[in-house]
Design an enzyme around this catalytic site. Sequence first.
Site, PDB file in Angstrom:
ATOM      1  N   HIS A 255      23.298-120.461  56.342  1.00  0.00           N
ATOM      2  CA  HIS A 255      22.371-121.187  55.471  1.00  0.00           C
ATOM      3  C   HIS A 255      23.092-121.806  54.283  1.00  0.00           C
ATOM      4  O   HIS A 255      22.958-123.010  53.996  1.00  0.00           O
ATOM      5  CB  HIS A 255      21.277-120.226  55.006  1.00  0.00           C
ATOM      6  CG  HIS A 255      20.111-120.863  54.321  1.00  0.00           C
ATOM      7  ND1 HIS A 255      20.106-121.137  52.971  1.00  0.00           N
ATOM      8  CD2 HIS A 255      18.915-121.277  54.789  1.00  0.00           C
ATOM      9  CE1 HIS A 255      18.940-121.686  52.631  1.00  0.00           C
ATOM     10  NE2 HIS A 255      18.192-121.780  53.720  1.00  0.00           N
TER      11      HIS A 255
ATOM     12  N   ASP B 249      22.704-118.975  47.122  1.00  0.00           N
ATOM     13  CA  ASP B 249      22.422-119.028  48.558  1.00  0.00           C
ATOM     14  C   ASP B 249      23.106-117.857  49.266  1.00  0.00           C
ATOM     15  O   ASP B 249      23.425-116.853  48.630  1.00  0.00           O
ATOM     16  CB  ASP B 249      22.871-120.382  49.124  1.00  0.00           C
ATOM     17  CG  ASP B 249      21.954-120.887  50.214  1.00  0.00           C
ATOM     18  OD1 ASP B 249      21.798-120.186  51.227  1.00  0.00           O
ATOM     19  OD2 ASP B 249      21.382-121.992  50.067  1.00  0.00           O
TER      20      ASP B 249
ATOM     21  N   SER C 106      14.678-126.074  52.575  1.00  0.00           N
ATOM     22  CA  SER C 106      16.037-125.647  52.208  1.00  0.00           C
ATOM     23  C   SER C 106      17.040-126.767  52.399  1.00  0.00           C
ATOM     24  O   SER C 106      18.006-126.896  51.642  1.00  0.00           O
ATOM     25  CB  SER C 106      16.466-124.450  53.062  1.00  0.00           C
ATOM     26  OG  SER C 106      15.857-123.271  52.637  1.00  0.00           O
TER      27      SER C 106
END
Length: 749
Positions: free
Chosen positions: A211, A143, A534
């Site tokens: 994220h 990630d 996600s």
Amino acid sequence: MRFCRCSPTALSWLLLLLLVGNAVSEPEEYKTYIIHMDHSQKPLSFLTHESWHRSTLRSLSKPVDDHELFLYSYNHAMHGFSARLTPSQVSEIRKSPAHLAIHEESFGKLLTTHSPKFLGLRHSSGLWPASSYGEGVIIGLIDSGVWPESESFNDRGMPPIPQRWKGKCENSTTSPFPCNKKLIGARTFIKAIQVNNSDQADNSPRDFLGHGTHTSSTAVGNHVPGASQFGYAKGIARGMAPRAHLAMYKVSNTEDIAESDVLAAMDQAIADGVDIMSLSLGFGQTPYFRDVIAIASLLACEKGIVVVCAAGNQGAYNSTENAAPWITTVGAGTLDRSFIGTVTLGNGLTLEGKSTFPESVLITNASLYYGKGDSRKTLCQIGSLNKNETTGKVVFCDNAGITIISEQISELYRIGANAGIVVADRIPFGALDDLTIPILALPISSGTLIREYIIGESKAEVTMRFVLTSLGTKLAPEVAFFSSRGPNPINPAILKPDVIAPGVDVLAAVPPFPKIRIGDYVLVTDYAFKLGTSMATPHVSGVAALLKAVHPDWSPAAIRSALMTTAYTINNNGTSLTNQLYAPPATPLDYGAGHINPNKALDPGLIYDMDTQDYIDFLCGLGYNDTEMRAVLRQSQWNCTQKETDLNYPSFVAIFSEEANSPKVKNFSRVVTNVGEDQSVYQAVVGNSTALTVRVEPSTLTFTKKYQKLSFNVSIEIDRTAPPQTYGYLKWIDQRNRTVSSPIVVLFS
């Protein structure tokens, strides 16, 4: 004994004194109030807002002791203060031109941040205690990095780092990066990205996008009380596997990723010894031999590593990504939680709508503006409203379809509206994100009631309240509108996504960066909502870690099978799953086998298992040439034991030709392994839709011991009236009513 003889006049005065005495003896009750002030009204004579706030209280007709009753002055999350006040003091403050809103403080019980509860995870029974919350399992996330100082990655209560762990925690002299027993590894793989973005110099695993921190804390975050986004969804934040270990492999410091970086990260994760690999990213649809995630995942699968990937956010049919059959592919669903505000009309009618405005305001008895007589003003079209007409009022924008909502909100911003109400049954993606003025979105039915009230009332007023969280929202779950759907564009014979999981408005940790500007101040939060496949992916990665802790000998295929065959397709209203934005009911092309049910997956009864040779045979049946086979298998020699693409998968996709003389029957063979009680008898139950007939042979499976394998055959027959897509199911049900369910999909090529 003597009696006093009093005149009637004296008696009247005595009564009056008694009444006054009683009134004095019952003082007003003090309560805590939060007062929002217009900070631009602060006189220059006050050096700070707090000194102004305290002076405001001392200047009341009944002055407030600001040493004892003044609580806080707020300068960032909001502008204003809180204090212990009486109702009469509150009324006086409301008359101040600097007053914006005031509300009485409310109290409630601690709540979870909800997705664990929505998934049925409990401390008292089920998968959490059975797995010791994932203790000893290592999840590797590919990630954008991680923010190590987040409370979600504290190591309180964590077990020692497993001795088998070979990874490391990269540190740099310019950006110290602390690891611990929770965050046991962090490495950076962004050489390719930095070549193409030379201005993005970065050698730290630290997350500057948010994220990776969000996905990591969703999967393995430790317990953090009091987490919320500006008060919404306030409760205890925790990941799916709160005692599992985290290893971060940073592959991006921008929104872009490079294949070589991702491949290097996956390669290192395999070498380091992760048990689960979670990828909330993708490269679109490409054949397996060109797909770096598929290639690396096959090697990981050989090593017993479960690879979980996002299905993609394109929302369209035939758009799933990361669809190799050895990958667990995850779509997104909604939670039964909504973030709301209320509006109460002057006639007493209270209506509920959606909002994420980040301040807990109460707007009381505000004038309601509606541009009657001007169609552009009634719809709040761009440039239509006049500031002189709307100043200090709540602006009502009538329904003009979902496509104009964002324009209406922009118009409310342009005129600096005190607050706004917009109307639509469906709210476009992101339209209510990061609101800087109080805005409430109401359904069309409620908007009609407000319009009727305004037209019939010469002095229409409203009271509005914000920062409310509602649980039990129906219908839930729904398939998220953005979640990529099948058929699988690379190989439609493999149903993808496999399952769906929570992926809408998921609250999890983020770096403490500026989030939203209100007036002259920027608000910061270290927990925030995000949506996407996600966000759904780490839910499944965390649950896979829990299953791995309970069943360390299960293969990646067995864990995927347990998740799929125990998934559910009925919502909290007792009806079939629906789509978030589409009218037709959802189908297996939208949700795969269904929404994950972690506690059921703990004891699935039967599993559909596979090994590397099964995947090699599957690839052999795709017609790849030697070069392509070498690319995906990473070896020069292999053995095709059969040239069949029908894998031992927990779902069935029958593809028929539209030609008149083509076969109308498809046959499948499957092998199931008993992982339940030794003595188990399963009966086949099939669901046939119109023009579809499903037969199972044998229709009874009798197991005499655990881990025994039995095979069966399924024939799927259609008639000429079959629609382009049709659906059914096969369920194996044992004597204890344990159900092993598989979706059936019929497509025409």
